[in-house]
Design a protein around this motif. Structure first.
Motif, PDB file in Angstrom:
ATOM      1  N   ALA A  42     -71.560  28.682 -34.208  1.00  0.00           N
ATOM      2  CA  ALA A  42     -72.608  27.973 -33.486  1.00  0.00           C
ATOM      3  C   ALA A  42     -73.846  27.731 -34.542  1.00  0.00           C
ATOM      4  CB  ALA A  42     -73.143  28.568 -32.279  1.00  0.00           C
ATOM      5  N   GLY A  43     -73.990  28.649 -35.376  1.00  0.00           N
ATOM      6  CA  GLY A  43     -75.044  28.981 -36.271  1.00  0.00           C
ATOM      7  C   GLY A  43     -74.735  27.857 -37.238  1.00  0.00           C
ATOM      8  N   MET A  44     -73.628  27.957 -37.773  1.00  0.00           N
ATOM      9  CA  MET A  44     -73.276  27.051 -38.701  1.00  0.00           C
ATOM     10  C   MET A  44     -73.385  25.691 -38.683  1.00  0.00           C
ATOM     11  SD  MET A  44     -69.770  28.926 -40.355  1.00  0.00           S
ATOM     12  CE  MET A  44     -69.094  27.759 -41.302  1.00  0.00           C
ATOM     13  N   LEU A  45     -73.243  25.408 -37.295  1.00  0.00           N
ATOM     14  CA  LEU A  45     -73.442  23.942 -36.654  1.00  0.00           C
ATOM     15  C   LEU A  45     -74.934  23.746 -36.491  1.00  0.00           C
ATOM     16  CD1 LEU A  45     -70.671  23.584 -33.793  1.00  0.00           C
ATOM     17  CD2 LEU A  45     -71.064  22.194 -35.975  1.00  0.00           C
TER      18      LEU A  45
ATOM     19  N   SER B  81     -72.447  16.105 -30.893  1.00  0.00           N
ATOM     20  CA  SER B  81     -71.642  15.917 -29.677  1.00  0.00           C
ATOM     21  C   SER B  81     -70.195  15.800 -30.103  1.00  0.00           C
ATOM     22  CB  SER B  81     -71.938  14.726 -28.809  1.00  0.00           C
ATOM     23  OG  SER B  81     -70.975  14.662 -27.783  1.00  0.00           O
ATOM     24  N   SER B  82     -70.115  15.065 -31.215  1.00  0.00           N
ATOM     25  CA  SER B  82     -68.846  14.786 -31.820  1.00  0.00           C
ATOM     26  C   SER B  82     -68.088  16.132 -32.371  1.00  0.00           C
ATOM     27  CB  SER B  82     -68.838  13.631 -32.917  1.00  0.00           C
ATOM     28  OG  SER B  82     -69.152  12.584 -32.707  1.00  0.00           O
ATOM     29  N   CYS B  83     -68.928  16.926 -32.949  1.00  0.00           N
ATOM     30  CA  CYS B  83     -68.315  18.269 -33.638  1.00  0.00           C
ATOM     31  C   CYS B  83     -68.069  19.020 -32.439  1.00  0.00           C
ATOM     32  CB  CYS B  83     -69.543  18.943 -34.053  1.00  0.00           C
ATOM     33  SG  CYS B  83     -69.949  18.193 -35.931  1.00  0.00           S
ATOM     34  N   VAL B  84     -68.673  19.193 -31.334  1.00  0.00           N
ATOM     35  CA  VAL B  84     -68.434  19.988 -30.369  1.00  0.00           C
ATOM     36  C   VAL B  84     -67.140  19.551 -29.613  1.00  0.00           C
ATOM     37  CG1 VAL B  84     -69.010  20.593 -27.893  1.00  0.00           C
ATOM     38  CG2 VAL B  84     -70.806  20.538 -29.561  1.00  0.00           C
ATOM     39  N   ARG B  85     -66.650  18.155 -29.403  1.00  0.00           N
ATOM     40  CA  ARG B  85     -65.672  17.682 -28.768  1.00  0.00           C
ATOM     41  C   ARG B  85     -64.468  17.990 -29.666  1.00  0.00           C
ATOM     42  NH1 ARG B  85     -68.951  12.862 -27.771  1.00  0.00           N
ATOM     43  NH2 ARG B  85     -67.948  11.889 -29.564  1.00  0.00           N
TER      44      ARG B  85
END
Length: 206
Positions: free
Chosen positions: A101-104, A12-16
């Motif tokens: 997205a894949g790397m995440l 969630s933090s990465c997305v934000r």
């Protein structure tokens, strides 16, 4: 904190963070991505997506332009006014976003939704010129909601032209047979009618 919760919190933090970074390049992106996520959920529920699919669609909606962070130019004012060479570069952002997205470590269908959100029903989209159901349903939903919110809010339009709800829907409906999945457009229209009763979207376009 348990390991699954810790992982979810970090994701969630990465997305934000990514949303914030895109907003630095494309002012207004945070509002746009949040609105698209809300619209996409409403449409996804209408076409029968389950809760896991809806969550993956939410993540893809928030990150749909994250691939722009990997483009060489620092700011895109209007995607339609770009010189031909820069537009070709811009059209790589869905592929770049899918890779991110894949790397995440996000599920493959999140990456596929990001990759396909600029494809069109008639094959006129990018990056792979896919047509009809060759594009995942989630990507078709995201594409319609992205276009609708951009039309309503003036996002990524250098003139900041904002259409009314009826004008934005007309823009989609007049093209629905050729460029957009008419089932998705119809579901968006119905969801907006329902929203007049509950008011979830009322303040987004005030």
């Amino acid at each position: 904190m348990s390991q699954p919760r810790e992982c979810a919190s970090r994701l969630s933090s990465c997305v934000r963070l990514l949303v914030t970074l895109v907003d630095d390049r494309q002012p207004g992106y945070t509002r746009h991505a949040t609105a698209v996520a809300r619209l996409s959920r409403m449409v996804g529920m209408r076409v029968g997506l389950d809760e896991l699919e809806l969550e993956h669609l939410r993540l893809a909606s928030l990150l749909h332009d994250a691939g722009s962070l990997r483009l060489p130019f620092p700011h895109v004012g209007s995607r339609w006014d770009l010189p031909a060479e820069e537009r070709r570069v811009w059209e790589t952002h869905p592929r770049q976003g899918a890779r991110m997205a894949g790397m995440l470590g996000l599920p493959p269908d999140v990456a596929a939704t990001i990759l396909g959100h600029h494809e069109r029903w008639d094959g006129s989209g990018y990056p792979d010129a896919l047509s009809e159901a060759a594009t995942p349903l989630s990507a078709r939903i995201l594409g319609v909601c992205d276009v609708y919110d951009s039309a309503r809010s003036g996002f990524m339009d250098a003139r900041e032209v904002r259409l009314s709800e009826d004008e934005a829907l007309e823009h989609l409906l007049c093209d629905e047979v050729s460029r957009f999945d008419q089932t998705v457009v119809g579901a968006l229209r119905d969801a907006l009618v329902d929203d007049r009763e509950i008011g979830v979207l009322t303040g987004m376009y005030a």
